[in-house]
Design an enzyme around this catalytic site. Structure first.
Site, PDB file in Angstrom:
ATOM      1  N   ILE A 117       0.839  -1.205   0.000  1.00 18.15           N
ATOM      2  CA  ILE A 117       0.000   0.000   0.000  1.00 18.15           C
ATOM      3  C   ILE A 117       0.869   1.247   0.000  1.00 18.15           C
ATOM      4  O   ILE A 117       1.297   1.727   1.039  1.00 18.15           O
ATOM      5  CB  ILE A 117      -0.988  -0.011   1.188  1.00 18.15           C
ATOM      6  CG1 ILE A 117      -1.908  -1.226   1.070  1.00 18.15           C
ATOM      7  CG2 ILE A 117      -1.806   1.290   1.221  1.00 18.15           C
ATOM      8  CD1 ILE A 117      -3.082  -1.223   1.981  1.00 18.15           C
ATOM      9  N   HIS A 118       1.193   1.728  -1.195  1.00 18.96           N
ATOM     10  CA  HIS A 118       1.887   3.008  -1.291  1.00 18.96           C
ATOM     11  C   HIS A 118       0.852   4.070  -1.643  1.00 18.96           C
ATOM     12  O   HIS A 118      -0.353   3.822  -1.522  1.00 18.96           O
ATOM     13  CB  HIS A 118       3.050   2.933  -2.294  1.00 18.96           C
ATOM     14  CG  HIS A 118       2.647   2.543  -3.690  1.00 18.96           C
ATOM     15  ND1 HIS A 118       2.430   3.471  -4.665  1.00 18.96           N
ATOM     16  CD2 HIS A 118       2.386   1.333  -4.236  1.00 18.96           C
ATOM     17  CE1 HIS A 118       2.085   2.840  -5.786  1.00 18.96           C
ATOM     18  NE2 HIS A 118       2.048   1.544  -5.539  1.00 18.96           N
TER      19      HIS A 118
END
Lengths: 90, 322
Positions: free
Chosen positions: A16-17
């Protein structure tokens, strides 16, 4: 108030960037219910990009989603689809 | 916001490595032996001086604490004959000990260091006096073992009053914080605020080490407040003195009109003054928060404006009656 709890796995390679976080926020903002994610001892609101980024969730991380509210079922379904699709990333 | 059911994190133990990481500079620490044991856990926010344990009395030995060796202990060990020392240390080392900390740059005997190396018990040495070492370690441990939680909100230092702004997503917390920073105040944390209760009486807000002072402003995206406004407009921690909840204006709701009755909320067992502020176009929330912070400071100085005005009115009506 209906509550749905499910553990979902992050499948996209980079975890999850910023972009997946934004996609997830966009997805849950459409729903009225509260969506919280518990991971690694912290619990954050899924309607907050900054919150999602602090999770530093990598591929394979198991996130516990809790949706509470009228449309909890539908929200969980949407979140599940989004994570399963790897946020549209390959 | 439901402040009663926040998930509370309380560390059960911390590794000795954490103490080294945070306190090496402050305590001027060097590691003399047992480096392989720096992962050992410390379970208690207290220290022990193992004088009695060294003299052979091992009942009630507080072995789960950091053991402080000062002049007394070191000189006592020097007076023991080698065989005796080995015997005493062996029985002491049958307990799990997290670490030894020596003060005053004291030099322990080699037999002691050898044993620590073999058992993997870290020996740290500080140049400070024993009481100084004890005070600082206890303070550090107390802070480490404090209960913590994370809330969705924004924390700003406004005129020296730590304000925690909460409210549902999209109500304008970040935008309000941005305006406060623009007006010269300081941002502590946005969106993800870590709260810590120190000594059961003070609530501190901390920024998250990953996102620090990055902020998301809808329509613009992610911004870096520190890069835009400079280090003078950010800080990493601040004691919270006021909680402000922003909510959509509901005509039927009863908003505080006088400020005579104060409301409080309880977070991690600390009672904090609480205000509910309705948001509506044309209401400048940043200025309202500034005024609330200043009023809070006045009240802390013993000046309550609502009470003062009320007293004036009451004495006027009393004069008229008589």
């Amino acid at each position: 108030m209906p509550e749905v709890v499910k553990e979902l796995v992050v499948v996209n390679p980079l975890g999850i960037h910023a972009r997946p976080a934004a996609a997830l926020v966009q997805c849950v903002l459409k729903f009225e219910c509260d969506v919280y994610i518990s991971f690694n001892g912290s619990r954050i609101n899924a309607k907050s990009i900054m919150g999602l980024l602090t999770l530093a969730a990598t591929r394979g991380s198991r996130l516990k989603f809790t949706c509470t509210g009228r449309d909890a079922e539908a929200a969980m379904k949407a979140v599940e689809d989004l994570l399963a699709a790897g946020f549209g990333e390959t | 916001m439901d402040t009663q059911n926040l998930p509370v994190n309380r560390k059960k133990s911390i590794a000795v490595a954490r103490l080294l990481d945070r306190m090496t500079q402050e305590l001027d620490i060097e590691v003399l032996a047992g480096f392989q044991g720096i992962g050992r856990p410390v379970y208690a926010a207290d220290v022990n001086r193992p004088g009695l344990a060294l003299s052979g009395y091992l009942e009630y030995f507080a072995n789960d604490r950091i053991q402080i060796l000062g002049n007394t202990e070191i000189h006592f060990m020097e007076r023991l004959n080698p065989a005796q020392l080995i015997r005493r240390l062996t029985s002491m080392f049958s307990f799990e000990i997290p670490a030894f900390v020596l003060s005053r740059n004291l030099a322990p005997q080699n037999a002691f260091l050898d044993m620590c190396n073999r058992s993997g018990v870290p020996v740290l040495r500080s140049s400070m006096s024993t009481d100084e070492v004890i005070t600082r370690i206890i303070l550090f441990l107390n802070e480490e073992f404090s209960p913590e939680t994370v809330v969705h909100g924004t924390a700003v230092d406004c005129f020296g009053v730590g304000c925690l702004i909460i409210g549902s997503p999209g109500i304008g917390k970040s935008e309000t914080a941005l305006e406060l920073v623009e007006r010269g105040h300081r941002l502590v944390a946005d969106d993800v605020v870590a709260l810590k209760c120190i000594r059961g009486e003070r609530l501190y807000a901390e920024s998250n080490p990953i996102v620090e002072h990055f902020m998301e402003i809808r329509g613009v995206g992610i911004i870096d407040l520190k890069a835009i406004y400079g280090v003078g407009r950010v800080r990493n921690t601040k004691r919270i003195g006021l909680i402000v909840e922003l909510e959509e204006w509901r005509p039927e709701a009863n908003y505080d009109r006088t400020g005579l009755a104060e409301e409080f909320v309880d977070i991690l067992g600390v009672k904090i003054p609480y205000l509910r502020i309705p948001v509506r176009p044309g209401r400048n929330i940043a200025i309202i928060i500034e005024v609330a912070a200043l009023t809070h400071r006045l009240k802390e100085l013993g000046i309550n404006p609502a009470q003062r005005l009320n007293e004036r009115i009451i004495s006027l009506t009393r004069e008229q009656r008589s």
